[in-house]
Design an enzyme around this catalytic site. Sequence first.
Site, PDB file in Angstrom:
ATOM      1  CE  LYS A   1      29.724  28.562  -6.803  1.00 39.10           C
ATOM      2  NZ  LYS A   1      28.476  27.978  -6.320  1.00 39.10           N
TER       3      LYS A   1
ATOM      4  CE  LYS B   1      21.828  29.296 -12.279  1.00 38.01           C
ATOM      5  NZ  LYS B   1      21.302  29.155 -10.930  1.00 38.01           N
TER       6      LYS B   1
ATOM      7  CE  LYS C   1      27.710  26.498 -18.462  1.00 36.62           C
ATOM      8  NZ  LYS C   1      27.704  25.311 -17.615  1.00 36.62           N
TER       9      LYS C   1
END
Length: 330
Positions: free
Chosen positions: A113, A198, A195
Site C-alpha cells: 500500500k 475490489k 486474486k
Amino acid sequence: MGKKVILSGIQATGDLTLGNYVGALKNFVKMQEEFDCYYMIANLHALTVRRDPKELKNNTLKILASYIAAGIDPDKSTVFLQSQVHEHAELGWVLDCYTYMGELSRMTQFKDKSAKHADNINAGLFTYPSLMAGDILLYQANLVPTGEDQKQHVELTRDIAERFNKLYGDTFKIPEPYIPKVGARIMGLQDPTSKMSKSSTIPNDTILLVDTPEDIMKKVKKAVTDSEGIVKYDEKNKPGISNLMEIYGIITNKKMDEIEKEFQGSGYGTFKTAVAEAIINELEPFHKKYNELMDNPKYLEEIYDEGAKKASQVASKTLKDVYEKIGIIR
Ligand code: TRP
C-alpha cells in the site's frame, strides 16, 4: 463449553466482488450455524487511504446490506460497524504500544500500500495491523476467517496477544487464521494470475455483486482464455479457463472433471455463456434482497445499532480487564 468465537471484517471500501461473495460472505453464512460469529465492517481501517466522506458512509451501508443479502442473520450473528464500538479505537491505541516498528515494517500489505499510495504513507497505514489485532482480541476470537493476504496480520495478532499475556497474565485468547479453501482462489478475469480484488483497476477484471446480468455476461465473455479451445483444468498453462471452471464449479457444486465432460467438444463461447448464466442465477436473489435493503436505510440503521449494543457488551469487558491490568483509570 460455549461455541467457538469467530470474528471477521471487510473494509468499507469499494464494491464487493464475486471473489468476496464466495470466499468470504458465503463462508460467513455457513459458519453462523456452528459458531458465535462477529462480523464487522471495518470503516476505521478505511481511513488509511484518502476517501470521499460520502462514499465512505455509503460503502459502509453497502457492505452491511451485502452481509444481510448474502444470508447473514443479524439475530444469529453480531453484525456491527467498527466505529460504533469505541473500544476498537481504544484497544488499537494500547496495542500500538505493544507492537514493534520492526514487526509493522515487515507487513506485506504495508509495503504494497505504501508503494501504491506513495504520496500518503500515513501513520495509520503503518499501524493498521495493531487496530486489526484489537478487533480480533476484543472478542476473544478463536478463529479469524480471512483471505490469504490477511494471514500475516493474524499471525502478528497472535504475537501481540502472547506478548501481552506474558507481561500481565492471561488476558487474550490466541486466535488462529482460518483460510477457507473454497473460493479462496477466484482470480481476475483479465489477469487470472492475481486474486479478483475490489481494488483492481483493470477494466472487466472483476465481477461486482452489484453488476447487472448484462454486465456479468459481457465481462465473462471478455475474460482472458487461450487459443487451445478445450475446456480443461490446467492452472499453470490455462489460468483463464481454469479460473472460469473454478467459478462455475463453486456455484454449481461440480468437480473439475465433470465440467470437462460437460463441455467436451463445445467451444469457449458456449462455456462462457454457461458460466455467466450460473453467476447471474446465483446472484439474482442476492440482488433482489440487496436492493430492498439499500432502499430501507432505517432498517439498516436498526441492524447496526443493535449489533453495536451486542458487540459492546463483549468488547467493554475485555477492555476493562486490559485497562485494569496496565494501570489505566477509566
Ligand atoms: N484487514 C482486513 C482486510 O483488509 C479487514 C479487517 C479489519 C479484518 N479488521 C479485521 C479482518 C479483523 C479480519 C479480522 O480484509
